[in-house]
Design an enzyme around this catalytic site. Sequence first.
Site, PDB file in Angstrom:
ATOM      1  N   TYR A 246      23.420  13.600  77.581  1.00 55.33           N
ATOM      2  CA  TYR A 246      23.566  14.962  78.107  1.00 55.33           C
ATOM      3  C   TYR A 246      22.232  15.719  77.993  1.00 55.33           C
ATOM      4  O   TYR A 246      21.759  16.305  78.976  1.00 55.33           O
ATOM      5  CB  TYR A 246      24.679  15.694  77.347  1.00 55.33           C
ATOM      6  CG  TYR A 246      24.698  17.197  77.565  1.00 55.33           C
ATOM      7  CD1 TYR A 246      25.137  17.743  78.768  1.00 55.33           C
ATOM      8  CD2 TYR A 246      24.263  18.065  76.564  1.00 55.33           C
ATOM      9  CE1 TYR A 246      25.149  19.129  78.958  1.00 55.33           C
ATOM     10  CE2 TYR A 246      24.270  19.438  76.747  1.00 55.33           C
ATOM     11  CZ  TYR A 246      24.713  19.976  77.946  1.00 55.33           C
ATOM     12  OH  TYR A 246      24.715  21.332  78.135  1.00 55.33           O
TER      13      TYR A 246
ATOM     14  N   TRP B  60      25.804  26.612  72.337  1.00 56.57           N
ATOM     15  CA  TRP B  60      27.154  26.771  71.801  1.00 56.57           C
ATOM     16  C   TRP B  60      27.958  27.816  72.582  1.00 56.57           C
ATOM     17  O   TRP B  60      28.499  28.783  72.013  1.00 56.57           O
ATOM     18  CB  TRP B  60      27.084  27.132  70.316  1.00 56.57           C
ATOM     19  CG  TRP B  60      26.410  26.124  69.433  1.00 56.57           C
ATOM     20  CD1 TRP B  60      25.598  25.085  69.815  1.00 56.57           C
ATOM     21  CD2 TRP B  60      26.483  26.056  68.000  1.00 56.57           C
ATOM     22  NE1 TRP B  60      25.168  24.389  68.706  1.00 56.57           N
ATOM     23  CE2 TRP B  60      25.694  24.969  67.584  1.00 56.57           C
ATOM     24  CE3 TRP B  60      27.124  26.821  67.024  1.00 56.57           C
ATOM     25  CZ2 TRP B  60      25.539  24.611  66.247  1.00 56.57           C
ATOM     26  CZ3 TRP B  60      26.967  26.479  65.684  1.00 56.57           C
ATOM     27  CH2 TRP B  60      26.186  25.387  65.312  1.00 56.57           C
TER      28      TRP B  60
ATOM     29  N   ALA C  56      27.683  22.133  85.605  1.00 51.07           N
ATOM     30  CA  ALA C  56      27.009  21.063  84.872  1.00 51.07           C
ATOM     31  C   ALA C  56      28.014  20.060  84.344  1.00 51.07           C
ATOM     32  O   ALA C  56      29.200  20.364  84.232  1.00 51.07           O
ATOM     33  CB  ALA C  56      26.218  21.641  83.689  1.00 51.07           C
TER      34      ALA C  56
END
Length: 301
Positions: A124, A149, A59
Amino acid sequence: MKILLTGKDGQLGFELARALAPLGEVLAVGRANCDLADADALRALVRSYAPDVIVNPAAYTAVDRAESDRDTAFAVNARAPGVLGEEAARLGALVVHYSTDYVFDGSGQAPYTEADSPAPQNVYGRSKHAGELALAEACPRHLIMRTSWVLGAQGGNFAKTMLRLAAERGQLRVVDDQCGAPTSAGLLADLTAHLVRQHAREGGQAFPYGIYHVAASGETSWYDYARFVLGAAREAGMPLRAGPEDVLPVHTAAYPTAAKRPANSRLDTGRFRHAFGLRLPPWQDGVRQVLQQIIQKDIDA
Ligand SMILES: NC(=O)C1=CN([C@@H]2O[C@H](COP(=O)(O)OP(=O)(O)OC[C@H]3O[C@@H](n4cnc5c(N)ncnc54)[C@H](OP(=O)(O)O)[C@@H]3O)[C@@H](O)[C@H]2O)C=CC1
Ligand SMILES: Cc1cn([C@H]2C[C@H](O)[C@@H](COP(=O)(O)OP(=O)(O)O[C@H]3O[C@@H](C)C(=O)[C@@H](O)[C@H]3O)O2)c(=O)[nH]c1=O
Ligand SMILES: [Mg+2]
């Protein structure tokens, strides 16, 4: 079973290469042999390998850079999952994909469930949400794990940034009004392997395909997370100029960034735990494990 793994050099891709290895033949590709922004090349790769399972941790994850590089972020995070979905549908393959807490706007205090509507606040997040939709539309046999996270020993993350800054400076300023759960890449990789194995055994009509929130249990702020990292690193004997007491809490407004981040990144993982009967350990366990690996790497180097 043939498994195609993208993003093998990223945090999660690195751990997936380990965790998926016992399940079948794994073709692990990285940026050098597979550019996800090149849809035709990606399509050709899937056709030539004809996998039973595609696992896609690759990604565009540079959250601030994405604000000024929208096209690349969308090519990698939105278009590529759609292409993988289209090709998987032709093959009857399963696609495992990952998404983010940043698809939500972060309002309120309650953990987000899969029923909550995404409203991303940055490029994003918008590109990742578009990727979820493109994959789900192209290929009903998908598992999308929305997580938060992420940290691993391989690759970059907030914990490593804190260790680097604490080695350079005597004081750090970290936001204390954004909450979520640090989730280790190792945990996500192991969970993925469980799901792929379960799918291989009982895939088909009854398999609970779909989107799931998957994060370590508990919650913290970036500020408390930074303090935890520096405390654990100091205990392990890392030479640091700044310790937990040298981290100053600041409001988001006092730490300007190109991309807006959600204040509430809490994810409700009930749906995942019940569907698959798996436990999600406390975030501190994963952070301690990754720190141990980072420290061991330092010693070895
Ligand atoms: N990191 C996080 O905090 C979170 C991540 N996620 C999601 O989890 C998944 C895994 O993230 P993570 O492992 O942390 O991400 P990383 O940034 O560590 O890894 C992503 C990998 O994808 C590669 N990549 C980027 N662009 C391309 C491209 N055009 N062609 C081929 N490869 C490319 C990167 O290569 P290179 O390094 O060369 O750019 C990198 O190796 C992603 O879907 C991410 O959105 C979800 C929540 C939190
Ligand atoms: C480096 C630094 C960051 N911060 C703040 C900025 C931000 O609000 C927060 C986290 O900063 P980072 O830029 O490391 O984190 P960020 O890149 O926003 O992390 C996100 O990455 C993407 C890929 C995801 O999908 C998310 O789940 C999340 O993990 O901490 C400070 O307050 N002080 C600092 O010294
Ligand atoms: Mg970042």
